[in-house]
Design a protein around this motif. Structure first.
Motif, PDB file in Angstrom:
ATOM      1  N   ILE A   2       7.216  -9.760  -5.888  1.00 31.24           N
ATOM      2  CA  ILE A   2       7.343  -8.674  -4.921  1.00 31.24           C
ATOM      3  C   ILE A   2       7.812  -9.255  -3.603  1.00 31.24           C
ATOM      4  O   ILE A   2       7.134 -10.084  -2.987  1.00 31.24           O
ATOM      5  CB  ILE A   2       6.006  -7.942  -4.746  1.00 31.24           C
ATOM      6  CG1 ILE A   2       5.558  -7.368  -6.102  1.00 31.24           C
ATOM      7  CG2 ILE A   2       6.133  -6.843  -3.724  1.00 31.24           C
ATOM      8  CD1 ILE A   2       4.187  -6.764  -6.056  1.00 31.24           C
ATOM      9  N   SER A   4       8.914  -7.445  -0.739  1.00 29.12           N
ATOM     10  CA  SER A   4       8.644  -6.674   0.470  1.00 29.12           C
ATOM     11  C   SER A   4       7.249  -6.962   1.010  1.00 29.12           C
ATOM     12  O   SER A   4       6.256  -6.860   0.291  1.00 29.12           O
ATOM     13  CB  SER A   4       8.793  -5.185   0.168  1.00 29.12           C
ATOM     14  OG  SER A   4       8.345  -4.419   1.260  1.00 29.12           O
ATOM     15  N   LEU A   7       5.171  -3.769   0.959  1.00 31.68           N
ATOM     16  CA  LEU A   7       4.691  -3.408  -0.368  1.00 31.68           C
ATOM     17  C   LEU A   7       3.524  -4.298  -0.795  1.00 31.68           C
ATOM     18  O   LEU A   7       2.560  -3.819  -1.396  1.00 31.68           O
ATOM     19  CB  LEU A   7       5.837  -3.520  -1.377  1.00 31.68           C
ATOM     20  CG  LEU A   7       5.520  -3.112  -2.815  1.00 31.68           C
ATOM     21  CD1 LEU A   7       4.999  -1.688  -2.872  1.00 31.68           C
ATOM     22  CD2 LEU A   7       6.764  -3.257  -3.691  1.00 31.68           C
ATOM     23  N   ARG A   8       3.604  -5.580  -0.464  1.00 32.23           N
ATOM     24  CA  ARG A   8       2.498  -6.481  -0.784  1.00 32.23           C
ATOM     25  C   ARG A   8       1.224  -6.056  -0.056  1.00 32.23           C
ATOM     26  O   ARG A   8       0.131  -6.076  -0.621  1.00 32.23           O
ATOM     27  CB  ARG A   8       2.852  -7.918  -0.422  1.00 32.23           C
ATOM     28  CG  ARG A   8       3.856  -8.570  -1.359  1.00 32.23           C
ATOM     29  CD  ARG A   8       3.782 -10.091  -1.253  1.00 32.23           C
ATOM     30  NE  ARG A   8       4.079 -10.537   0.101  1.00 32.23           N
ATOM     31  CZ  ARG A   8       5.297 -10.865   0.534  1.00 32.23           C
ATOM     32  NH1 ARG A   8       6.336 -10.764  -0.295  1.00 32.23           N
ATOM     33  NH2 ARG A   8       5.489 -11.278   1.765  1.00 32.23           N
ATOM     34  N   LEU A  10       0.506  -3.045   0.955  1.00 30.10           N
ATOM     35  CA  LEU A  10       0.036  -1.803   0.349  1.00 30.10           C
ATOM     36  C   LEU A  10      -0.724  -2.078  -0.949  1.00 30.10           C
ATOM     37  O   LEU A  10      -1.771  -1.474  -1.209  1.00 30.10           O
ATOM     38  CB  LEU A  10       1.226  -0.884   0.082  1.00 30.10           C
ATOM     39  CG  LEU A  10       0.905   0.447  -0.617  1.00 30.10           C
ATOM     40  CD1 LEU A  10      -0.034   1.278   0.251  1.00 30.10           C
ATOM     41  CD2 LEU A  10       2.196   1.219  -0.910  1.00 30.10           C
ATOM     42  N   LEU A  11      -0.207  -2.993  -1.771  1.00 28.67           N
ATOM     43  CA  LEU A  11      -0.874  -3.344  -3.020  1.00 28.67           C
ATOM     44  C   LEU A  11      -2.236  -3.982  -2.753  1.00 28.67           C
ATOM     45  O   LEU A  11      -3.226  -3.691  -3.446  1.00 28.67           O
ATOM     46  CB  LEU A  11       0.004  -4.285  -3.838  1.00 28.67           C
ATOM     47  CG  LEU A  11       1.264  -3.668  -4.457  1.00 28.67           C
ATOM     48  CD1 LEU A  11       2.107  -4.740  -5.127  1.00 28.67           C
ATOM     49  CD2 LEU A  11       0.885  -2.580  -5.461  1.00 28.67           C
ATOM     50  N   SER A  14      -4.604  -1.203  -1.603  1.00 27.19           N
ATOM     51  CA  SER A  14      -4.976  -0.338  -2.731  1.00 27.19           C
ATOM     52  C   SER A  14      -5.987  -1.038  -3.633  1.00 27.19           C
ATOM     53  O   SER A  14      -6.947  -0.418  -4.097  1.00 27.19           O
ATOM     54  CB  SER A  14      -3.729   0.049  -3.528  1.00 27.19           C
ATOM     55  OG  SER A  14      -2.798   0.727  -2.716  1.00 27.19           O
TER      56      SER A  14
END
Length: 269
Positions: A2, A4, A7-8, A10-11, A14
């Motif tokens: 990954i 971005s 995005l990392r 966000l993961l 989450s």
């Protein structure tokens, strides 16, 4: 991989939220098992080991624990035999309808527990005329425990390939000797991992058990559910629930460690 950064992040967020949502309530159960209060209260007004002593002396909880262990052991044994045979048959042979059979084996663990429970209850009582009891619980648990063994066997055979078995056959060993001396040792850790997972699944199962146990059989999860709202039983229920969580976590952790074992480098991918 990954790339971005957003995005990392966000993961990670989450994952953290999911872990908090799952494990904070379990932590509250453990903390409440030491509470001096007789009800589910937060925060606890004090802490004590009294309820652990009461739970240890509870005959009902001890009897339910023995039943849960017995059911889990027998169901795991059945799952080991049938799951291993099914995994070998579907991985090492080719026949019409093979994928359909594989789907049917996997289906019990994918269905909602209440659907499986109702179906098995009807099958035992209406179709077979069998009284609900210890045997019906074992059979019910084995239906979904087989899946864990089956999946582990399939995954291990997929990683190993057939080269070593073919070499054994070329050297004159028959199918049985090849299985005992070559195939079984290669699958040993996968079978142990599957057995541990099956035991953990059976030990804490309640939905299917509710529909297949009958009035004479009480497992530990059923004992917890039946005593959850009884007066003054909340602290003892918290203790038993905490023990159940710990006992269920151990085989799952060991199974995860075994499943991640390194495969012999000489095996075919």
């Amino acid at each position: 991989m990954i790339g971005s950064t957003g995005l990392r992040a966000l993961l990670r967020a989450s994952t953290a939220i999911a872990l908090v949502f799952v494990y904070v309530p379990l932590g509250l159960v453990l903390v409440n098992s030491f509470s001096v209060d007789r009800t589910f209260a937060w925060p606890p007004s004090g802490y004590t080991l009294h309820w652990w002593k009461v739970a240890a002396n509870s005959q009902g909880a001890r009897d339910a624990l023995v039943v849960s262990v017995e059911v889990a052991l027998v169901a795991t044994g059945i799952a080991l035999v049938l799951g291993t045979l099914a995994g070998l048959a579907l991985r090492r042979t080719r026949f019409f309808g093979r994928h359909t059979v594989s789907l049917l084996i996997l289906l019990p663990i994918a269905l909602p527990g209440i659907v499986t429970g109702i179906a098995l209850n009807n099958a035992f009582r209406t179709m077979l005329g069998v009284d609900l009891g210890f045997l019906t619980v074992v059979v019910a648990h084995a239906t979904f425990c087989i899946v864990t063994v089956f999946n582990n066997v399939q995954a291990r055979l997929r990683r190993l390939g057939p080269s070593l078995e073919q070499a054994s056959a070329d050297l004159g060993a028959g199918p049985f000797r090849t299985f005992v001396l070559v195939t079984l040792p290669m699958m040993r850790s996968a079978l142990l991992a599957g057995a541990l997972l099956a035991f953990g699944l059976s030990f804490d199962e309640i939905v299917v058990t509710t529909f297949t146990a009958g009035p004479q059989v009480q497992t530990l999860p059923l004992w917890i559910f039946q005593n959850l709202f009884r007066p003054n039983q909340a602290p003892v229920v918290n203790v038993v629930a905490a023990v159940l969580v710990l006992v269920s976590a151990v085989p799952i952790y060991l199974a995860q460690r075994l499943s991640g074992g390194v495969v012999n480098s000489s095996a075919a991918p």
